[in-house]
Design a protein around this motif. Structure first.
Motif, PDB file in Angstrom:
ATOM      1  N   ALA A 218      38.801 -13.865   5.813  1.00 11.26           N
ATOM      2  CA  ALA A 218      39.260 -15.187   5.309  1.00 11.26           C
ATOM      3  C   ALA A 218      39.633 -15.644   4.089  1.00 11.26           C
ATOM      4  O   ALA A 218      39.225 -14.887   3.122  1.00 11.26           O
ATOM      5  CB  ALA A 218      37.404 -15.586   5.564  1.00 11.26           C
ATOM      6  N   ILE A 219      41.121 -16.202   4.207  1.00 12.90           N
ATOM      7  CA  ILE A 219      41.768 -15.853   3.161  1.00 12.90           C
ATOM      8  C   ILE A 219      41.502 -17.709   2.742  1.00 12.90           C
ATOM      9  O   ILE A 219      42.099 -18.505   3.281  1.00 12.90           O
ATOM     10  CB  ILE A 219      43.726 -15.009   3.379  1.00 12.90           C
ATOM     11  N   THR A 220      41.942 -17.457   1.006  1.00 10.93           N
ATOM     12  CA  THR A 220      42.067 -18.480   0.282  1.00 10.93           C
ATOM     13  C   THR A 220      43.203 -18.732  -0.599  1.00 10.93           C
ATOM     14  O   THR A 220      42.959 -17.168  -1.155  1.00 10.93           O
ATOM     15  CB  THR A 220      40.857 -18.774  -0.575  1.00 10.93           C
TER      16      THR A 220
ATOM     17  N   SER B  82      42.510 -23.632 -12.563  1.00  9.72           N
ATOM     18  CA  SER B  82      41.983 -24.292 -12.633  1.00  9.72           C
ATOM     19  C   SER B  82      40.871 -23.674 -10.837  1.00  9.72           C
ATOM     20  O   SER B  82      39.978 -24.268 -11.241  1.00  9.72           O
ATOM     21  CB  SER B  82      42.495 -25.091 -11.615  1.00  9.72           C
ATOM     22  N   ASP B  83      41.513 -22.097 -10.665  1.00  7.97           N
ATOM     23  CA  ASP B  83      39.937 -22.025 -10.191  1.00  7.97           C
ATOM     24  C   ASP B  83      40.056 -22.408  -8.572  1.00  7.97           C
ATOM     25  O   ASP B  83      38.731 -22.614  -7.818  1.00  7.97           O
ATOM     26  CB  ASP B  83      38.291 -21.523 -10.612  1.00  7.97           C
ATOM     27  N   GLU B  84      40.629 -23.903  -8.767  1.00  5.07           N
ATOM     28  CA  GLU B  84      40.899 -24.728  -7.082  1.00  5.07           C
ATOM     29  C   GLU B  84      41.832 -23.663  -6.126  1.00  5.07           C
ATOM     30  O   GLU B  84      42.659 -23.320  -6.036  1.00  5.07           O
ATOM     31  CB  GLU B  84      40.403 -26.031  -6.984  1.00  5.07           C
TER      32      GLU B  84
ATOM     33  N   GLY C 111      48.819 -20.195  -4.690  1.00  2.95           N
ATOM     34  CA  GLY C 111      48.419 -19.651  -5.772  1.00  2.95           C
ATOM     35  C   GLY C 111      47.812 -18.245  -4.891  1.00  2.95           C
ATOM     36  O   GLY C 111      48.527 -17.543  -4.732  1.00  2.95           O
ATOM     37  N   GLU C 112      46.769 -17.571  -6.165  1.00  4.11           N
ATOM     38  CA  GLU C 112      46.214 -16.214  -5.692  1.00  4.11           C
ATOM     39  C   GLU C 112      45.567 -15.808  -4.409  1.00  4.11           C
ATOM     40  O   GLU C 112      45.062 -16.584  -4.029  1.00  4.11           O
ATOM     41  CB  GLU C 112      46.008 -15.964  -6.598  1.00  4.11           C
ATOM     42  N   ILE C 113      46.223 -14.944  -3.082  1.00  2.36           N
ATOM     43  CA  ILE C 113      45.819 -14.727  -2.082  1.00  2.36           C
ATOM     44  C   ILE C 113      44.418 -14.066  -2.718  1.00  2.36           C
ATOM     45  O   ILE C 113      44.368 -13.205  -2.986  1.00  2.36           O
ATOM     46  CB  ILE C 113      46.564 -13.291  -1.942  1.00  2.36           C
TER      47      ILE C 113
END
Length: 577
Positions: free
Chosen positions: A385-387, A393-395, A400-402
């Motif tokens: 599961a990739i976000t 903001s850490d949102e 953004g960062e993988i």
């Protein structure tokens, strides 16, 4: 849609693995079903060499080729699953007789030779911890690996053993090849009558199996720890991405010692029951590689973009009807769309990109049978599961960062960075902050879920497909008596994509000159492994932040603007040939 059978207590680990593997094979071109229905096998005990290689592959297909090694001089040797099973048993018994035990850290420096695969399987069977390393390492690199890797045994090619002359320690020394004084001859293992008996206590799934040294940005190389499941079972995702099937012949262009070699020259093909095929060459020859792909009837081929850029210079259409290729993949750096299109025109097959790290198996990829968006790495692989997270903001964001979600934790993810110091604890805390594994790479995701690579969040870069840490190179530069400060960044190169370039500030009393540039480049050549060499140099003041930190990003941006020309005042290694 079929779903994998639920794993239950007492189910043999190999059968859990077979069930999960067969599920992926059944849905190899049905990404949505594969992603929705896949479940990681999570056995309590597992040993890839014993439970899978011996218990499944060698038991069921003893006469099938497991490994084929083709040399540039025409030498061609094949080894069956049955032969490698028996030979690794013999080697494991011999190594035990020399004192190698469960938990012994074994540093391995071998090329693409049968002894590498024999050693890998034998070490697994014993329960030893393997530390793969390239044969290009300099003495300082070897000393670091022996000391921080807590090495108890070294198995190395005879021609690189001289590098250990200044590396102290009581570790066992085994030389593969010509006899070396003070080293045990690997050849003696062929006459060994030591019987290998599997330990009564089975290998725990979470026991350490692999330690990889990987470059960091501001410190010595990190030690990445993998277990008996995180790579051996975790590479189910890599197998799925490549599109491997039982009976395939898979050729991967990769050097031993690096994680990608284990990915595609050990675990992914053997999970599928495929033959691993290697073509050994001293200097890459695109025509010879294409001839090898044809003659060996290779069905699946993986190569870094540097190799693809060389291959497309050939008339690929001339080979099109002679090849057995079904799947083409690329990894190591983003694939150039023009290269993808050139291969498609020539061979009628689309190269599929993928993304992973030493710290994990394949996380994101373009899997077989799916629409390709040029420039995109694809979508998350089954089991991941990739976000994408905005570092500020850490949102969750569109760019953004993988990050890999760790609830539940994917099997194909490292334990963490090994070490007992505060720096290692801080590094692990940062890497796994917020219940996610932070890759340090930045990407964007479109409305269809396709992820496109943007760049590295830190300063590490790739040169000729090798990962380079500026810190390591700068540390050598400042050892030169004329160098006060240095910063290393990638400089554009038409063949290697990028090469290391140094910006140097001299100590008081020294003045920039062509002679001094040549002297510094020669010093680096003598004190760095070949793949790390500084190939360009410029004398310049270094841009810094208000706190005194070097702004490499500014230097990188300036270099990017010189892709088509040579900056004034730049000296190149070729100038001093």
């Amino acid at each position: 849609m079929t779903t994998p059978a639920a794993t239950t207590a007492g189910t043999p680990a190999a059968e859990q693995l077979r069930t999960a593997r067969d599920f992926l094979l059944a849905h190899r071109t049905d990404y949505d079903s594969a992603y929705a229905g896949f479940a990681w096998p999570r056995p309590e005990h597992f040993n890839f060499a014993l439970d899978w290689f011996d218990g499944v592959l060698a038991a069921e297909h003893p006469h099938h080729a497991a490994l084929r090694l083709i040399e540039a001089d025409g030498t061609d040797a094949s080894y069956t699953f049955g032969e490698l099973s028996a030979r690794s048993d013999q080697l494991a018994g011999w190594l035990r007789g020399l004192g190698v035990r469960r938990g012994t850290h074994v540093l391995v420096l071998l090329g693409n030779q049968v002894e590498l695969w024999e050693t890998t399987l034998a070490a697994m069977k014993i329960g030893a911890v393997i530390i793969p390393a390239t044969t290009l390492l300099a003495e300082a690199d070897l000393r670091d690996r022996v000391e921080r890797g807590n090495v108890g045994a070294v198995i190395a090619r005879s021609d690189v053993t001289a590098g250990f002359a200044g590396v102290p320690g009581s570790y066992l020394r085994v030389a593969v090849g010509e006899p070396v004084p003070g080293w045990v001859r690997y050849e003696d293992s062929h006459a060994s009558l030591e019987t290998f008996v599997r330990d009564e206590e089975p290998t725990r799934a979470d026991d350490p199996l692999l330690l990889y040294f990987t470059s960091g940005t501001t410190a010595l190389p990190k030690l990445v720890e993998h277990t008996h499941v995180s790579y051996p079972i975790g590479h189910l995702s890599t197998m799925y991405w490549i599109g491997l099937q039982p009976g395939d012949v898979h050729l991967n262009v990769s050097s031993p010692g690096w994680a990608k070699h284990a990915w595609s020259c050990v675990f992914a093909p053997w999970l599928a029951g495929a033959t691993i095929c290697l073509y050994n060459y001293e200097r890459f020859d695109a025509r010879a590689m294409l001839d090898t792909l044809r003659d060996a009837r290779v069905t699946t081929f993986c190569a870094p973009p540097t190799v693809w850029r060389m291959l497309v210079q050939q008339d690929l259409a001339a080979w099109r009807d002679t090849l057995s290729l079904r799947e083409l993949v690329g990894a190591g750096e983003p694939l150039n769309p023009e290269v993808i299109e050139a291969v498609q025109r020539g061979l009628g097959i689309t190269i599929r990109d993928g993304f992973g790290q030493t710290e994990s198996s394949l996380q994101i990829g373009n899997s077989p049978g799916q629409p390709i968006r040029l420039g995109s790495m694809g979508r998350p692989m089954p089991g991941f599961a990739i976000t994408l997270v905005d570092p500020a903001s850490d949102e969750v964001a569109a760019e953004g960062e993988i990050c890999v979600e760790c609830d539940p934790r994917p099997v194909g993810l490292m334990v963490g960075y090994r070490g007992d110091g505060d720096e290692d604890r801080d590094r692990n805390a940062e890497a796994f902050a917020g219940g996610r594994y932070h890759t340090g790479d930045v990407a964007g995701r479109d409305e269809n879920g396709y992820i496109t690579y943007v760049g590295r969040a830190d300063d590490v870069f790739k040169a000729s497909d090798y990962r380079i840490s500026p810190f390591e190179l700068e540390s050598v530069l400042i050892e030169h008596p004329a160098v006060a400060e240095a910063a290393v960044v990638p400089a554009p190169d038409p063949v290697r994509l990028a090469v290391p370039k140094a910006f140097v500030v001299l100590v008081d009393g020294r003045e920039p000159s062509r002679e001094l540039a040549g002297e510094i480049l020669a010093y680096c050549r003598e004190n760095l492994a070949p793949y790390k060499r500084i190939r360009r140099l410029e004398f310049a003041d270094l841009p810094k932040t208000i706190s005194g930190k070097i702004r490499r990003v500014q230097l990188r941006e300036a270099e990017a603007g010189h892709a088509d020309d040579r900056p004034a005042g730049e000296y190149r290694e070729d100038d001093f040939a």
